[in-house]
Design a protein around this motif. Structure first.
Motif, mmCIF file in Angstrom:
data_model
loop_
_atom_site.group_PDB
_atom_site.id
_atom_site.type_symbol
_atom_site.label_atom_id
_atom_site.label_comp_id
_atom_site.label_asym_id
_atom_site.label_seq_id
_atom_site.Cartn_x
_atom_site.Cartn_y
_atom_site.Cartn_z
ATOM 1 N N ASP A 32 42.768 -55.214 -29.318
ATOM 2 C CA ASP A 32 43.900 -54.250 -29.302
ATOM 3 C C ASP A 32 43.400 -52.792 -28.733
ATOM 4 O O ASP A 32 42.140 -52.372 -28.985
ATOM 5 N N GLU A 33 43.947 -51.992 -28.499
ATOM 6 C CA GLU A 33 43.638 -50.395 -27.937
ATOM 7 C C GLU A 33 42.736 -49.705 -28.801
ATOM 8 O O GLU A 33 41.808 -49.268 -28.612
ATOM 9 N N LYS A 34 43.458 -49.819 -29.944
ATOM 10 C CA LYS A 34 42.642 -49.229 -31.310
ATOM 11 C C LYS A 34 41.187 -49.669 -31.547
ATOM 12 O O LYS A 34 40.355 -48.823 -31.663
ATOM 13 N N ALA A 35 41.239 -51.033 -31.434
ATOM 14 C CA ALA A 35 39.960 -51.741 -31.690
ATOM 15 C C ALA A 35 38.694 -51.321 -30.734
ATOM 16 O O ALA A 35 37.634 -50.944 -30.782
ATOM 17 N N ALA A 36 39.339 -51.632 -29.400
ATOM 18 C CA ALA A 36 38.761 -51.267 -28.357
ATOM 19 C C ALA A 36 38.251 -49.925 -28.192
ATOM 20 O O ALA A 36 36.958 -49.502 -27.970
ATOM 21 N N GLY A 37 39.051 -48.745 -28.527
ATOM 22 C CA GLY A 37 38.695 -47.404 -28.687
ATOM 23 C C GLY A 37 37.556 -47.302 -29.724
ATOM 24 O O GLY A 37 36.597 -46.222 -29.676
ATOM 25 N N ARG A 38 37.797 -47.856 -30.752
ATOM 26 C CA ARG A 38 36.505 -47.637 -31.857
ATOM 27 C C ARG A 38 35.342 -48.172 -31.283
ATOM 28 O O ARG A 38 34.325 -47.359 -31.674
ATOM 29 N N VAL A 39 35.247 -49.311 -30.452
ATOM 30 C CA VAL A 39 33.918 -49.818 -30.162
ATOM 31 C C VAL A 39 33.416 -48.645 -29.048
ATOM 32 O O VAL A 39 32.354 -48.446 -29.124
ATOM 33 N N LEU A 40 34.263 -48.297 -28.017
ATOM 34 C CA LEU A 40 33.887 -47.370 -27.174
ATOM 35 C C LEU A 40 33.260 -45.966 -27.524
ATOM 36 O O LEU A 40 32.455 -45.386 -27.401
ATOM 37 N N ARG A 41 34.198 -45.577 -28.702
ATOM 38 C CA ARG A 41 33.673 -44.383 -29.557
ATOM 39 C C ARG A 41 32.242 -44.552 -29.954
ATOM 40 O O ARG A 41 31.414 -43.650 -29.970
ATOM 41 N N THR A 42 31.667 -45.728 -30.342
ATOM 42 C CA THR A 42 30.230 -45.949 -30.983
ATOM 43 C C THR A 42 29.429 -46.155 -29.636
ATOM 44 O O THR A 42 28.354 -45.406 -29.716
ATOM 45 N N VAL A 43 29.921 -46.659 -28.489
ATOM 46 C CA VAL A 43 29.138 -46.884 -27.632
ATOM 47 C C VAL A 43 28.691 -45.627 -26.546
ATOM 48 O O VAL A 43 27.606 -45.441 -26.073
ATOM 49 N N PHE A 44 29.987 -44.937 -26.251
ATOM 50 C CA PHE A 44 29.753 -43.875 -25.233
ATOM 51 C C PHE A 44 28.652 -42.780 -25.394
ATOM 52 O O PHE A 44 28.031 -42.407 -24.564
ATOM 53 N N PRO A 45 28.615 -42.360 -26.750
ATOM 54 C CA PRO A 45 27.438 -41.287 -26.878
ATOM 55 C C PRO A 45 26.067 -41.968 -26.626
ATOM 56 O O PRO A 45 25.332 -41.256 -25.767
ATOM 57 N N ARG A 46 25.890 -43.011 -26.997
ATOM 58 C CA ARG A 46 24.662 -43.842 -26.485
ATOM 59 C C ARG A 46 24.628 -44.196 -24.964
ATOM 60 O O ARG A 46 23.413 -43.979 -24.265
ATOM 61 N N TYR A 47 25.551 -44.612 -24.415
ATOM 62 C CA TYR A 47 25.569 -44.859 -23.011
ATOM 63 C C TYR A 47 25.242 -43.352 -22.244
ATOM 64 O O TYR A 47 24.303 -43.515 -21.453
ATOM 65 N N PHE A 48 25.738 -42.194 -22.654
ATOM 66 C CA PHE A 48 25.558 -41.050 -21.732
ATOM 67 C C PHE A 48 23.952 -40.510 -22.136
ATOM 68 O O PHE A 48 23.486 -40.227 -21.293
ATOM 69 N N LEU A 49 23.675 -40.909 -23.271
ATOM 70 C CA LEU A 49 22.225 -40.273 -23.675
ATOM 71 C C LEU A 49 21.262 -41.389 -23.024
ATOM 72 O O LEU A 49 20.272 -40.815 -22.311
ATOM 73 N N VAL A 50 21.427 -42.853 -23.019
ATOM 74 C CA VAL A 50 20.524 -43.462 -22.212
ATOM 75 C C VAL A 50 20.633 -43.179 -20.921
ATOM 76 O O VAL A 50 19.453 -43.126 -20.194
ATOM 77 N N HIS A 51 21.689 -42.976 -19.984
ATOM 78 C CA HIS A 51 21.748 -42.971 -18.792
ATOM 79 C C HIS A 51 21.186 -41.610 -18.376
ATOM 80 O O HIS A 51 20.848 -41.197 -17.207
ATOM 81 N N ALA A 52 21.344 -40.495 -19.200
ATOM 82 C CA ALA A 52 20.865 -39.228 -19.044
ATOM 83 C C ALA A 52 19.311 -39.534 -19.014
ATOM 84 O O ALA A 52 18.465 -38.536 -18.322
ATOM 85 N N ALA A 53 18.804 -39.882 -20.197
ATOM 86 C CA ALA A 53 17.389 -40.256 -20.070
ATOM 87 C C ALA A 53 16.760 -40.914 -19.101
ATOM 88 O O ALA A 53 15.566 -40.579 -18.580
ATOM 89 N N LEU A 54 17.210 -42.035 -18.801
ATOM 90 C CA LEU A 54 16.849 -42.790 -17.311
ATOM 91 C C LEU A 54 16.882 -41.828 -16.233
ATOM 92 O O LEU A 54 15.900 -41.725 -15.372
ATOM 93 N N ALA A 55 17.859 -41.036 -15.933
ATOM 94 C CA ALA A 55 17.841 -40.120 -14.875
ATOM 95 C C ALA A 55 16.917 -38.779 -15.074
ATOM 96 O O ALA A 55 16.340 -38.542 -14.003
ATOM 97 N N GLY A 56 16.534 -38.470 -16.127
ATOM 98 C CA GLY A 56 15.538 -37.434 -16.484
ATOM 99 C C GLY A 56 14.080 -38.017 -16.131
ATOM 100 O O GLY A 56 13.620 -37.558 -15.533
ATOM 101 N N VAL A 57 13.975 -39.427 -16.566
ATOM 102 C CA VAL A 57 12.562 -39.930 -16.467
ATOM 103 C C VAL A 57 12.370 -40.036 -15.074
ATOM 104 O O VAL A 57 11.167 -40.046 -14.293
#
Length: 137
Positions: A32-57
């Protein structure tokens, strides 16, 4: 060495495309939308950090290989992704919480910042494609 930077950029691009095209829609299809949102809330900070680090390297490797244009592009992309993590994600989360609490005005804030984060993601993908082309000549 430029090939290694291009490989890192391509891996990041592939991860971003997979997440956007497969993971996110699958979450909203399976939960459901709330559960998916909770998962994405956990994932997105890591997603942005990992891809920022890859771009930086990849940027550092590109510059070390004399590919300053590609390096500068990827450094800019890393900065965009890191800013998305540090600025946009908290605002989006706060707006979502306010919406869930009944604040109708928060919907506008959520839409504006979520849309901006989507645009930042697309810009990063374009930056990665351009960088790969520059690196592989």
């Amino acid at each position: 060495m430029p090939e290694f930077a291009a490989l890192i950029a391509a891996a990041s691009l592939g991860g971003m495309l997979f997440f956007s095209a497969v993971v996110t829609p699958s979450l909203f299809g399976a939960l459901d939308e709330k559960a998916a949102g909770r998962v994405l809330r956990t994932v997105f900070p890591r997603y942005f950090l990992v891809h920022a680090a890859l771009a930086g390297v990849a940027a550092i490797i590109a510059v070390a290989a004399g590919q300053t244009s590609a390096g500068a592009l990827m450094a800019a992309g890393a900065a965009i992704l890191f800013a998305s993590r540090q600025i946009a994600v908290p605002i989006i989360n706060d707006a979502r919480d306010a919406m869930d609490a009944g604040d109708a005005a928060a919907k506008k804030t959520f839409g504006r910042w979520h849309g901006g984060s989507v645009i930042a993601n697309v810009i990063e993908m374009v930056i990665l494609v351009a960088s790969i082309r520059l690196l592989l000549g």
